[in-house]
Design a protein around this motif. Structure first.
Motif, mmCIF file in Angstrom:
data_model
loop_
_atom_site.group_PDB
_atom_site.id
_atom_site.type_symbol
_atom_site.label_atom_id
_atom_site.label_comp_id
_atom_site.label_asym_id
_atom_site.label_seq_id
_atom_site.Cartn_x
_atom_site.Cartn_y
_atom_site.Cartn_z
ATOM 1 N N UNK B 182 14.016 8.547 9.891
ATOM 2 C CA UNK B 182 14.425 8.221 11.344
ATOM 3 C C UNK B 182 15.427 9.532 11.847
ATOM 4 N N UNK B 183 16.042 10.017 10.974
ATOM 5 C CA UNK B 183 17.006 11.153 11.469
ATOM 6 C C UNK B 183 16.536 12.370 11.586
ATOM 7 N N UNK B 184 14.905 12.473 11.323
ATOM 8 C CA UNK B 184 14.629 13.981 11.383
ATOM 9 C C UNK B 184 13.664 14.106 12.543
ATOM 10 N N UNK B 185 13.419 15.435 13.011
ATOM 11 C CA UNK B 185 12.604 15.706 13.828
ATOM 12 C C UNK B 185 11.110 15.656 13.483
ATOM 13 N N UNK B 186 10.182 15.502 14.502
ATOM 14 C CA UNK B 186 8.685 15.114 14.241
ATOM 15 C C UNK B 186 8.034 15.945 13.203
ATOM 16 N N UNK B 187 8.266 17.293 13.262
ATOM 17 C CA UNK B 187 7.458 18.133 12.483
ATOM 18 C C UNK B 187 8.006 17.925 11.110
ATOM 19 N N UNK B 188 9.526 17.925 10.670
ATOM 20 C CA UNK B 188 9.943 17.671 9.725
ATOM 21 C C UNK B 188 9.508 16.377 9.002
#
Lengths: 251, 284
Positions: B182-188
């Motif tokens: 949830x704390x990550x950007x979509x690509x990551x």
């Protein structure tokens, strides 16, 4: 309504200087809703903060309603025209100020008359009602706090709202309520929005046009229909849209 | 066959000034070698369910259940000393934000080595090899460099991969991942999910994937439990999520803006009092 030309924003001094925004340009027409999307650190929120006068070091041209602004100083008239709503409703309200105080202080600062009646109207308009007038932030849910923050922004009767991830801290059911509220307010008051979000579906729902940012630069501008169709011109925007569509399992 | 984990009528309650607050009210499920999604909004009890399984509910919170068993052996309210032997070794947990789960003043390598040695008692050199192997397994290109890095020197996505490496090193039977992306950007995010997916599949682990993101869970998991007010209101195969029957699940799905389905106005969830206590949909 808003013109941003060749905007550079940086933090710190060489050799540690970080260029957060690099020659960004875009324009928002009166009544238009414009989205800024990108991953964390792409500079989208920094652009909003530069417009609002919350950062020191920027160059380029920012013009709001035909008037250029400079540095961090903003005129009284500016704040009557432009207001901002922040991401975290838990951090953007003073914990020891009641809703009444938050709104009445803002109204007084803006030199408004008939404060009582205005507070009542604002609370109705954001769907809270008078029962919330003397509550404190800890007595409110996240969605209710964001409604108070929106009421505070509306108190100045602005024409442009800068919305920085206004629903990212909220549950999806509450997000729907807040997005509907923002859409209603825009229609009623003919406001212009600049909406910053990492959520492409939210931006497609709320905005007419948008800019895709990457590493401080605007890499592409498109309209909501192109976003929905996945019809991006550049590789980065296309990859971002594809990644947002979700996870595809390996079989 | 004995399930990896069996939970029957789990209850978690906290005494408050205004009476007992029941965070989890009678949750039952079984977990095999599968990916089980647990979905709900804040306050639905999904995180508390995970913490209760790991014995991480602190007093005055109280955990109760008719049954909570790991491969047939009861783990309900074990003394802390015995729970410590299970936690990490047999059931592990990855939390939302690596910034708060990694020790900021210890290198990444040392943290993985320390955790691994605690559970396996192997030599320092063996643990070091294992740590490097795990860092490579989570697709970190230069494991040697990351081994010697401090948490602040790595990105959020890298931090989350480090957490996964650390948690999977002792080869647990069950991994509980609480909003791991949830704390990550979509690509990551997709990259981290792919790594998690592969490791869980290759090792035949049971995964409990706790998330607020229905669509992500539908894409990633095999089976989904939908929680509301401390209870499971619906259980269904992930691929059937969009045919959900419970009005709460339907309401959540409809309230989400979607790229592929423009709407004039978003549907707003009308909560019903009956959802708190009605029996779940689709339960076996």
């Amino acid at each position: 309504m808003l013109t941003v030309e060749d905007l550079d924003v940086w933090f710190g001094h060489p050799p540690e200087r970080v260029d957060a925004v690099k020659s960004a340009s875009f324009a928002v027409r009166p009544g238009e809703s414009f989205g800024l999307v990108g991953e964390s650190g792409s500079g989208k929120s920094t652009i909003l903060r530069a417009i609002a006068g919350l950062v020191d070091s920027w160059s380029g041209r920012i013009e709001v309603a035909g008037e250029a602004v400079a540095g961090r100083r903003r005129s009284r008239g500016f704040h009557k025209t432009v207001q901002m709503v922040f991401q975290d409703p838990y951090a953007s309200l003073h914990p020891r100020h009641s809703v009444d105080r938050v709104l009445s202080e803002t109204l007084r600062l803006q030199g408004m008359d008939r404060i009582d009646a205005r507070i009542a109207r604002l609370l109705d308009q954001v769907g809270l009602g008078q029962g919330f007038r003397f509550r404190y932030p800890h007595q409110l849910s996240g969605g209710q706090r964001q409604r108070v923050a929106i009421a505070r922004a509306l108190a100045a009767e602005p024409r442009l709202l800068l919305l920085d991830e206004p629903t990212s801290a909220l549950d999806v059911s509450v997000q729907a309520e807040i997005l509907n509220l923002l859409a209603d307010i825009r229609a009623e008051r003919r406001l212009s929005y600049v909406l910053v979000s990492h959520d492409l579906a939210v931006v497609a729902h709320m905005c007419d046009r948008l800019a895709v940012m990457r590493a401080g630069r605007i890499v592409e501008e498109m309209d909501a229909a192109s976003l929905r169709a996945g019809a991006a011109q550049g590789d980065y925007a296309r990859a971002l849209i594809a990644a947002s569509a979700g996870y595809v399992r390996e079989s | 066959m004995t399930p990896l984990l069996s939970v029957r009528n789990l209850r978690v309650a906290f005494p408050t000034r205004s009476g007992l607050f029941e965070a989890v009210r009678g949750v039952s499920f079984e977990l095999g070698r599968e990916r089980l999604g647990v979905v709900g909004e804040s306050g639905s009890g999904k995180t508390m369910t995970g913490r209760a399984i790991l014995g991480l509910v602190r007093p005055p919170g109280r955990v109760d259940a008719d049954r909570m068993a790991l491969s047939g052996e009861s783990i309900l309210n074990l003394p802390e000393r015995r729970m410590r032997r299970l936690r990490g070794a047999r059931i592990s947990m990855v939390m939302q934000d690596p910034k708060f789960s990694l020790n900021p003043v210890m290198t990444v390598g040392r943290q993985i080595v320390e955790g691994y040695r605690l559970h396996t008692g192997v030599s320092r050199a063996q643990a070091r090899d294992k740590a490097l192997e795990m860092l490579a397994a989570v697709q970190i290109r230069d494991p040697e460099r990351v081994f010697h890095a401090y948490p602040h020197e790595v990105s959020g996505g890298m931090g989350q991969r480090i957490m996964i490496a650390m948690m999977l090193a002792p080869d647990p039977e069950i991994l509980i991942a609480d909003e791991p992306t949830s704390a990550l950007d979509v690509s990551v995010r997709n990259e981290v999910l792919r790594i998690l997916d592969r490791l869980v599949r290759e090792r035949g682990m049971g995964l409990i994937f706790i998330s607020h993101d229905l669509n992500l869970v539908a894409q990633f998991c095999d089976r989904v439990l939908i929680m509301y007010a401390g209870r499971v209101v619906e259980e269904l195969p992930a691929r059937d999520l969009h045919a959900a029957r419970h009005p709460y699940t339907q309401g959540l799905l409809n309230s989400l803006p979607r790229l592929d389905r423009p709407v004039e106005r978003l549907a707003v969830l009308q909560r019903q009092a009956g959802w708190r206590d009605a029996p779940p949909e689709g339960a076996a």
